[in-house]
Design a protein around this motif. Sequence first.
Motif, PDB file in Angstrom:
ATOM      1  N   ARG A   5       0.840  -1.180  -0.151  1.00 34.02           N
ATOM      2  CA  ARG A   5      -0.148   0.294  -0.112  1.00 34.02           C
ATOM      3  C   ARG A   5       0.174   1.487   0.092  1.00 34.02           C
ATOM      4  N   PHE A   6       2.198   1.131   0.783  1.00 35.05           N
ATOM      5  CA  PHE A   6       3.090   1.768   0.365  1.00 35.05           C
ATOM      6  C   PHE A   6       4.115   2.433  -0.831  1.00 35.05           C
ATOM      7  N   VAL A   7       3.125   2.568  -1.628  1.00 34.95           N
ATOM      8  CA  VAL A   7       3.934   3.114  -3.318  1.00 34.95           C
ATOM      9  C   VAL A   7       3.754   4.642  -2.864  1.00 34.95           C
ATOM     10  N   LEU A   8       4.659   4.716  -2.715  1.00 36.72           N
ATOM     11  CA  LEU A   8       4.603   5.948  -2.849  1.00 36.72           C
ATOM     12  C   LEU A   8       4.674   6.465  -4.492  1.00 36.72           C
ATOM     13  N   PRO A   9       4.208   8.319  -4.556  1.00 40.33           N
ATOM     14  CA  PRO A   9       4.013   9.156  -6.064  1.00 40.33           C
ATOM     15  C   PRO A   9       5.215   9.510  -6.173  1.00 40.33           C
ATOM     16  N   PRO A  10       5.203   9.550  -7.703  1.00 41.20           N
ATOM     17  CA  PRO A  10       6.561  10.622  -8.262  1.00 41.20           C
ATOM     18  C   PRO A  10       6.671  12.048  -6.720  1.00 41.20           C
ATOM     19  N   PHE A  11       8.115  12.129  -6.977  1.00 40.11           N
ATOM     20  CA  PHE A  11       8.910  13.683  -5.624  1.00 40.11           C
ATOM     21  C   PHE A  11       7.606  15.040  -7.043  1.00 40.11           C
ATOM     22  N   GLU A  12       7.837  14.771  -8.180  1.00 38.27           N
ATOM     23  CA  GLU A  12       7.233  16.040  -8.488  1.00 38.27           C
ATOM     24  C   GLU A  12       5.089  16.459  -8.388  1.00 38.27           C
ATOM     25  N   GLU A  13       4.859  15.129  -8.535  1.00 37.80           N
ATOM     26  CA  GLU A  13       3.616  15.217  -8.154  1.00 37.80           C
ATOM     27  C   GLU A  13       3.320  15.326  -6.753  1.00 37.80           C
ATOM     28  N   ALA A  14       3.683  14.851  -6.168  1.00 36.87           N
ATOM     29  CA  ALA A  14       3.318  14.877  -4.179  1.00 36.87           C
ATOM     30  C   ALA A  14       4.196  16.680  -4.440  1.00 36.87           C
ATOM     31  N   ALA A  15       4.521  16.996  -4.891  1.00 36.41           N
ATOM     32  CA  ALA A  15       5.123  18.400  -4.556  1.00 36.41           C
ATOM     33  C   ALA A  15       3.748  19.463  -5.336  1.00 36.41           C
ATOM     34  N   GLN A  16       3.161  18.629  -6.093  1.00 40.87           N
ATOM     35  CA  GLN A  16       2.709  19.877  -7.135  1.00 40.87           C
ATOM     36  C   GLN A  16       1.271  19.356  -5.554  1.00 40.87           C
ATOM     37  N   SER A  17       0.882  18.389  -5.128  1.00 37.68           N
ATOM     38  CA  SER A  17      -0.128  18.138  -4.770  1.00 37.68           C
ATOM     39  C   SER A  17       0.109  19.606  -3.313  1.00 37.68           C
ATOM     40  N   LEU A  18       0.975  19.677  -2.763  1.00 33.27           N
ATOM     41  CA  LEU A  18       1.629  20.452  -1.641  1.00 33.27           C
ATOM     42  C   LEU A  18       1.290  21.695  -2.186  1.00 33.27           C
ATOM     43  N   ARG A  19       1.963  22.211  -3.577  1.00 33.79           N
ATOM     44  CA  ARG A  19       1.792  23.382  -3.599  1.00 33.79           C
ATOM     45  C   ARG A  19       0.112  23.819  -3.343  1.00 33.79           C
ATOM     46  N   ARG A  20      -0.674  22.796  -4.841  1.00 37.92           N
ATOM     47  CA  ARG A  20      -2.558  23.275  -5.011  1.00 37.92           C
ATOM     48  C   ARG A  20      -3.067  23.476  -3.273  1.00 37.92           C
ATOM     49  N   PHE A  21      -2.566  22.290  -2.378  1.00 31.44           N
ATOM     50  CA  PHE A  21      -3.156  22.305  -0.840  1.00 31.44           C
ATOM     51  C   PHE A  21      -3.135  23.671  -0.715  1.00 31.44           C
ATOM     52  N   VAL A  22      -1.795  24.522  -0.861  1.00 28.07           N
ATOM     53  CA  VAL A  22      -1.460  25.436   0.207  1.00 28.07           C
ATOM     54  C   VAL A  22      -1.893  26.652  -0.225  1.00 28.07           C
ATOM     55  N   GLU A  23      -2.600  26.749  -1.982  1.00 28.83           N
ATOM     56  CA  GLU A  23      -2.813  27.563  -2.578  1.00 28.83           C
ATOM     57  C   GLU A  23      -4.101  27.629  -2.580  1.00 28.83           C
ATOM     58  N   THR A  24      -5.318  26.468  -2.407  1.00 25.39           N
ATOM     59  CA  THR A  24      -6.248  26.506  -2.558  1.00 25.39           C
ATOM     60  C   THR A  24      -6.503  27.510  -1.217  1.00 25.39           C
ATOM     61  N   ALA A  25      -5.703  26.324   0.205  1.00 24.35           N
ATOM     62  CA  ALA A  25      -6.117  27.108   1.447  1.00 24.35           C
ATOM     63  C   ALA A  25      -6.534  28.622   1.506  1.00 24.35           C
ATOM     64  N   LEU A  26      -5.149  29.148   1.181  1.00 22.64           N
ATOM     65  CA  LEU A  26      -4.915  30.311   1.387  1.00 22.64           C
ATOM     66  C   LEU A  26      -5.968  31.319   0.115  1.00 22.64           C
ATOM     67  N   ALA A  27      -6.329  30.371  -0.704  1.00 23.72           N
ATOM     68  CA  ALA A  27      -7.546  31.012  -2.043  1.00 23.72           C
ATOM     69  C   ALA A  27      -8.275  31.538  -0.814  1.00 23.72           C
ATOM     70  N   GLY A  28      -9.374  30.447  -0.289  1.00 23.61           N
ATOM     71  CA  GLY A  28     -10.483  30.178   0.436  1.00 23.61           C
ATOM     72  C   GLY A  28     -10.471  30.872   1.490  1.00 23.61           C
ATOM     73  N   SER A  29      -9.527  31.319   2.101  1.00 26.00           N
ATOM     74  CA  SER A  29      -8.710  33.141   3.447  1.00 26.00           C
ATOM     75  C   SER A  29      -8.821  31.951   4.531  1.00 26.00           C
ATOM     76  N   ARG A  30      -8.537  30.516   4.391  1.00 22.42           N
ATOM     77  CA  ARG A  30      -7.491  29.603   5.035  1.00 22.42           C
ATOM     78  C   ARG A  30      -6.534  29.254   5.752  1.00 22.42           C
ATOM     79  N   THR A  31      -5.860  28.830   7.103  1.00 25.37           N
ATOM     80  CA  THR A  31      -4.581  29.192   7.212  1.00 25.37           C
ATOM     81  C   THR A  31      -4.176  27.451   6.853  1.00 25.37           C
ATOM     82  N   PRO A  32      -3.580  27.653   6.219  1.00 19.70           N
ATOM     83  CA  PRO A  32      -2.839  25.876   5.759  1.00 19.70           C
ATOM     84  C   PRO A  32      -1.700  25.738   6.348  1.00 19.70           C
TER      85      PRO A  32
END
Length: 343
Positions: free
Chosen positions: A156-183
């Motif tokens: 179950r611990f097959v991890l995604p490629p680095f850039e895929e995980a990095a993209q998820s990280l950026r998206r999470f932070v940017e989405t939270a900030l755009a919604g006036s939330r604190t990431p």
Amino acid sequence: MSRRRKHAFGYHAGVTIEGTQLACDAAGSATDLIFLSHARALASGAPFRLSPHRAGRRQLLTTEGTLILLGKTGERLRARTLPALVGRAFNLGGLRLQLVPAGYLPGAASLLCDVGDRHILYAGTVGRECSAAGMGPAEVRRAHAVCLDATFGDPRFVLPPFEEAAQSLRRFVETALAGSRTPVLLVSPSGPAPAVVHILQAAGLSLRSHGRFLEAFSRFRRAGAAVPNLRRFSGRLDRNEALLWPPEARDAPVLTALSSPSFAFVSGFSVEPKAIECMRADQGIALSNQAGFDDLLAYLEGTGAQEVALHRGFAETFAELLRRRGYDAYAIDPPRQMELFRG
């Protein structure tokens, strides 16, 4: 009938290499030479038990980087530490030894040991190449027998490629900030945190952190790692700032004062929904500096070893899977619960 060769690895308060006085990532006996593969290898408090006034005749084999990351404990251990350079073979007590880069933390190393006509490799915790963190990859050596940390030794611990995980990280932070939330990023200071900071700062995002990150990053720099600077969190965040927070401090009262916090658990364990639930996080981001399941298989194949000892994590699960593939695989320490704060 041919006589079966004895296994290369055993277990006595840690991993031992049979036919030698070597104990790996273990307190060992009073006559053991103890190899410490990285600064997080032992359970909490164990490095102190290796301190000179408690160590009897024991000597320590480790790297300068690991001693630095251990802080004051590392300084106390210097008097009993044998100097060794990564990548340079040397003789010790009739053994031919070599420390090999493990790619997990600054100073992290595997140990290659020649015992008779066999090459024995204590790989320990193998790192996952994460270029943004400034860490080089683990180097693979050919061996007859290898011992691996099986923290992520379940399919179950097959991890995604680095850039895929990095993209998820950026998206999470940017989405939270755009919604006036604190990431709020729940991430281990000595785990994938350096990569997290590199990724977000490169995207022009601002960060503050718990003091443990400043301390860990300071030690990383002293050990020669290229890690960025951080600003300490003092109870307030500016607009458009994200917060780095250690998972073990998830219940800190100060977090309740944040405006509309949104939590992400950044760890290889986040591929497991129960881990995200345990962290009470809104999202998991599978970014890790530790080898995932498929990385472990690739590493093992690169060694050419047929004998495989597994310890930590999913050792029994991984051993059973490898036996089905024709390996002489076995678990050598008691099963443990998932260590969510490691990777």
